[in-house]
Design a protein around this motif. Structure first.
Motif, PDB file in Angstrom:
ATOM      1  N   LYS A 288       1.139  -0.997   4.711  1.00  0.00           N
ATOM      2  CA  LYS A 288       1.673   0.354   4.550  1.00  0.00           C
ATOM      3  C   LYS A 288       3.143   0.330   4.983  1.00  0.00           C
ATOM      4  O   LYS A 288       3.494   0.687   6.105  1.00  0.00           O
ATOM      5  CB  LYS A 288       0.863   1.348   5.374  1.00  0.00           C
ATOM      6  CG  LYS A 288      -0.598   1.411   4.961  1.00  0.00           C
ATOM      7  CD  LYS A 288      -1.396   2.376   5.822  1.00  0.00           C
ATOM      8  CE  LYS A 288      -2.868   2.360   5.433  1.00  0.00           C
ATOM      9  NZ  LYS A 288      -3.672   3.281   6.279  1.00  0.00           N
ATOM     10  N   GLU A 289       3.985  -0.079   4.060  1.00  0.00           N
ATOM     11  CA  GLU A 289       5.379  -0.377   4.383  1.00  0.00           C
ATOM     12  C   GLU A 289       6.180   0.837   4.834  1.00  0.00           C
ATOM     13  O   GLU A 289       7.192   0.697   5.517  1.00  0.00           O
ATOM     14  CB  GLU A 289       6.053  -1.020   3.161  1.00  0.00           C
ATOM     15  CG  GLU A 289       5.856  -0.229   1.886  1.00  0.00           C
ATOM     16  CD  GLU A 289       6.247  -1.018   0.645  1.00  0.00           C
ATOM     17  OE1 GLU A 289       7.109  -1.899   0.773  1.00  0.00           O
ATOM     18  OE2 GLU A 289       5.697  -0.753  -0.426  1.00  0.00           O
ATOM     19  N   ASN A 290       5.733   2.044   4.472  1.00  0.00           N
ATOM     20  CA  ASN A 290       6.453   3.254   4.883  1.00  0.00           C
ATOM     21  C   ASN A 290       5.788   3.967   6.053  1.00  0.00           C
ATOM     22  O   ASN A 290       6.071   5.132   6.323  1.00  0.00           O
ATOM     23  CB  ASN A 290       6.557   4.223   3.701  1.00  0.00           C
ATOM     24  CG  ASN A 290       7.427   3.661   2.595  1.00  0.00           C
ATOM     25  OD1 ASN A 290       8.533   3.201   2.839  1.00  0.00           O
ATOM     26  ND2 ASN A 290       6.917   3.670   1.374  1.00  0.00           N
TER      27      ASN A 290
ATOM     28  N   ARG B 174      11.542  -1.327   0.133  1.00  0.00           N
ATOM     29  CA  ARG B 174      11.227  -2.419  -0.786  1.00  0.00           C
ATOM     30  C   ARG B 174      10.381  -3.443  -0.056  1.00  0.00           C
ATOM     31  O   ARG B 174      10.739  -3.947   0.987  1.00  0.00           O
ATOM     32  CB  ARG B 174      12.521  -3.068  -1.286  1.00  0.00           C
ATOM     33  CG  ARG B 174      12.273  -4.128  -2.361  1.00  0.00           C
ATOM     34  CD  ARG B 174      13.578  -4.617  -2.958  1.00  0.00           C
ATOM     35  NE  ARG B 174      13.328  -5.570  -4.006  1.00  0.00           N
ATOM     36  CZ  ARG B 174      14.285  -6.159  -4.717  1.00  0.00           C
ATOM     37  NH1 ARG B 174      15.548  -5.836  -4.488  1.00  0.00           N
ATOM     38  NH2 ARG B 174      13.986  -7.013  -5.672  1.00  0.00           N
ATOM     39  N   PHE B 175       9.230  -3.700  -0.613  1.00  0.00           N
ATOM     40  CA  PHE B 175       8.293  -4.609   0.037  1.00  0.00           C
ATOM     41  C   PHE B 175       8.915  -5.987   0.195  1.00  0.00           C
ATOM     42  O   PHE B 175       9.452  -6.551  -0.752  1.00  0.00           O
ATOM     43  CB  PHE B 175       7.002  -4.689  -0.794  1.00  0.00           C
ATOM     44  CG  PHE B 175       5.859  -5.314  -0.071  1.00  0.00           C
ATOM     45  CD1 PHE B 175       5.272  -6.467  -0.550  1.00  0.00           C
ATOM     46  CD2 PHE B 175       5.385  -4.769   1.111  1.00  0.00           C
ATOM     47  CE1 PHE B 175       4.219  -7.037   0.118  1.00  0.00           C
ATOM     48  CE2 PHE B 175       4.331  -5.330   1.770  1.00  0.00           C
ATOM     49  CZ  PHE B 175       3.740  -6.479   1.288  1.00  0.00           C
ATOM     50  N   PRO B 176       8.827  -6.590   1.415  1.00  0.00           N
ATOM     51  CA  PRO B 176       9.569  -7.824   1.680  1.00  0.00           C
ATOM     52  C   PRO B 176       8.925  -9.098   1.166  1.00  0.00           C
ATOM     53  O   PRO B 176       9.499 -10.161   1.331  1.00  0.00           O
ATOM     54  CB  PRO B 176       9.608  -7.831   3.217  1.00  0.00           C
ATOM     55  CG  PRO B 176       8.381  -7.098   3.625  1.00  0.00           C
ATOM     56  CD  PRO B 176       8.180  -6.037   2.595  1.00  0.00           C
ATOM     57  N   PHE B 177       7.740  -9.030   0.575  1.00  0.00           N
ATOM     58  CA  PHE B 177       7.108 -10.284   0.139  1.00  0.00           C
ATOM     59  C   PHE B 177       7.234 -10.454  -1.371  1.00  0.00           C
ATOM     60  O   PHE B 177       7.018  -9.540  -2.122  1.00  0.00           O
ATOM     61  CB  PHE B 177       5.622 -10.292   0.526  1.00  0.00           C
ATOM     62  CG  PHE B 177       5.436 -10.516   1.989  1.00  0.00           C
ATOM     63  CD1 PHE B 177       5.423  -9.448   2.861  1.00  0.00           C
ATOM     64  CD2 PHE B 177       5.287 -11.781   2.501  1.00  0.00           C
ATOM     65  CE1 PHE B 177       5.246  -9.635   4.215  1.00  0.00           C
ATOM     66  CE2 PHE B 177       5.108 -11.988   3.851  1.00  0.00           C
ATOM     67  CZ  PHE B 177       5.087 -10.916   4.711  1.00  0.00           C
TER      68      PHE B 177
ATOM     69  N   ASP C  82       0.878  -1.178   0.000  1.00  0.00           N
ATOM     70  CA  ASP C  82       0.000   0.000   0.000  1.00  0.00           C
ATOM     71  C   ASP C  82       0.912   1.224   0.000  1.00  0.00           C
ATOM     72  O   ASP C  82       1.549   1.533   1.001  1.00  0.00           O
ATOM     73  CB  ASP C  82      -0.883  -0.030   1.247  1.00  0.00           C
ATOM     74  CG  ASP C  82      -1.900   1.107   1.272  1.00  0.00           C
ATOM     75  OD1 ASP C  82      -1.632   2.154   0.656  1.00  0.00           O
ATOM     76  OD2 ASP C  82      -2.952   0.948   1.912  1.00  0.00           O
ATOM     77  N   HIS C  83       0.979   1.900  -1.130  1.00  0.00           N
ATOM     78  CA  HIS C  83       1.924   3.011  -1.280  1.00  0.00           C
ATOM     79  C   HIS C  83       1.309   4.342  -0.868  1.00  0.00           C
ATOM     80  O   HIS C  83       1.466   5.361  -1.545  1.00  0.00           O
ATOM     81  CB  HIS C  83       2.431   3.084  -2.724  1.00  0.00           C
ATOM     82  CG  HIS C  83       3.186   1.864  -3.157  1.00  0.00           C
ATOM     83  ND1 HIS C  83       4.370   1.470  -2.567  1.00  0.00           N
ATOM     84  CD2 HIS C  83       2.908   0.918  -4.099  1.00  0.00           C
ATOM     85  CE1 HIS C  83       4.808   0.362  -3.137  1.00  0.00           C
ATOM     86  NE2 HIS C  83       3.939   0.000  -4.064  1.00  0.00           N
ATOM     87  N   THR C  84       0.615   4.344   0.255  1.00  0.00           N
ATOM     88  CA  THR C  84       0.043   5.585   0.760  1.00  0.00           C
ATOM     89  C   THR C  84       1.154   6.575   1.100  1.00  0.00           C
ATOM     90  O   THR C  84       2.262   6.176   1.471  1.00  0.00           O
ATOM     91  CB  THR C  84      -0.816   5.314   2.003  1.00  0.00           C
ATOM     92  OG1 THR C  84      -1.407   6.525   2.446  1.00  0.00           O
ATOM     93  CG2 THR C  84       0.015   4.728   3.139  1.00  0.00           C
TER      94      THR C  84
END
Length: 352
Positions: free
Chosen positions: A99-101, A349-352, A42-44
């Motif tokens: 929401k990785e960030n 960087r998304f870990p999945f 989710d690049h919110t």
């Protein structure tokens, strides 16, 4: 037909979509493999959400995840997944937006001149301690940011994993800037896997209350939802058990079923408790003016009518007997500070 480890048994149509896909008439659900959980980025670019509801005790909240693998069939947040083009059913518990960030954006927003220090709720929508948090640690990193700024936080969860972060919660509590509500729906360990498939069992939630209390983190119990004719009789016992574990505060919310959640819950009842489905739904309607949901401010969190009055009195008596306050402590913004330097957020960087 119920699916082991899942709350919903299927994907009802999205109310915003015009095209609906249906199973073939020869479809055999037992022949299909169990749905696996997917994690999607989710690049919110913002993380603090605001609400102006008079029924909710906070205005700002942080939710690192959208969708929730706990799979609670009654979850009022299920319909929000339809905004993303998904279903409120299995999609809600198997397609989790991450929401990785979140920690980086939280730091930026707290450092901004426009931020007015106030209590931030975590799990205002979906549980911030759902299973994947054990690996991703987004909630922990957000708490670390809040501790850095000494901004007050109220955490609501039904997962024992919250005890992992007692160090950060304790640090905030020393500034009167933290409290936790543990959600306990039932004390029946056999009902929980059906109602809340991937959440902690009742004993583990009470253990979380005890651990937080020992660490001097203000902790309360949230009896939510109270389900008529299914769990409502447990309300006094839950409050008594939570008080014995160390909880000092309590709240409750009767079941509410917004949008298409009513049909999902009805299907769940029919699959697990067919003999009492009508009784449960009729009592929910009795709380909600003849419907399964009443969205009006002032009534949606308490209901109205004879049953609502009974629950309110039952709750008040239970709290009085347990010596439990019906409100949490007033958290303080007095220690809030902005660190000397706040780095620019970087894309992870998304870990999945």
């Amino acid at each position: 037909m119920p699916i082991r480890g899942r709350g919903a048994a299927g994907n009802p149509a999205n109310r915003f979509e015009h095209v609906v896909r249906e199973r073939d008439v020869d479809y055999d659900p037992e022949a299909e493999p169990a749905p696996r959980t997917q994690f999607l980025a989710d690049h919110t670019r913002t993380i603090i959400a605001y609400n102006d509801s008079p029924d909710i005790g906070f205005q700002a909240s942080v939710n690192p995840y959208r969708g929730c693998e706990h799979g609670c069939i009654y979850c009022y947040a299920r319909p929000t997944h339809e905004y993303l083009g998904f279903s409120a059913g299995l999609d809600f518990e198997t397609k989790i937006m991450v929401k990785e960030n979140a920690p980086e954006w939280l730091r930026q927003e707290l450092a901004a001149p426009r931020w007015k220090p106030q209590v931030i709720a975590m799990s205002g929508v979906t549980d911030c301690y759902q299973p994947v948090e054990r690996k991703l640690k987004l909630t922990r990193r957000c708490l670390a940011v809040l501790a850095e700024f000494r901004n007050p936080v109220c955490v609501i969860t039904k997962n024992f994993l919250v005890t992992r972060d007692i160090d950060l919660l304790g640090e905030l509590a020393q500034c009167e800037a933290a409290m936790v509500f543990i959600s306990v729906t039932t004390l029946d360990g056999a009902l929980t896997p059906k109602l809340e498939p991937r959440a902690s069992l009742p004993g583990r939630r009470l253990a979380a209350i005890a651990a937080l209390a020992r660490a001097n983190v203000p902790v309360g119990v949230l009896v939510a939802p109270v389900i008529p004719a299914l769990t409502d009789h447990e309300l006094p016992a839950i409050i008594a058990a939570a008080a014995e574990a160390g909880a000092k505060y309590a709240g409750y919310v009767p079941l509410r079923l917004p949008f298409g959640l009513g049909k999902l819950f009805e299907q769940w009842l029919t699959g697990h408790f067919p003999e009492r489905a009508d009784k449960v739904l009729n009592q929910v309607r009795g709380l909600r003016g003849g419907a399964l949901n009443d969205p009006r401010y002032g009534t949606r969190m308490r209901g109205e009518g004879i049953l609502a009055d009974h629950l309110a009195k039952l709750f008040a008596v239970a709290c009085r007997k347990a010596g439990m306050a019906v409100r949490g402590p007033a958290l303080s913004v007095g220690a809030f500070r902005v660190p000397a330097s706040t780095p620019e957020p970087r894309q992870r960087r998304f870990p999945f």
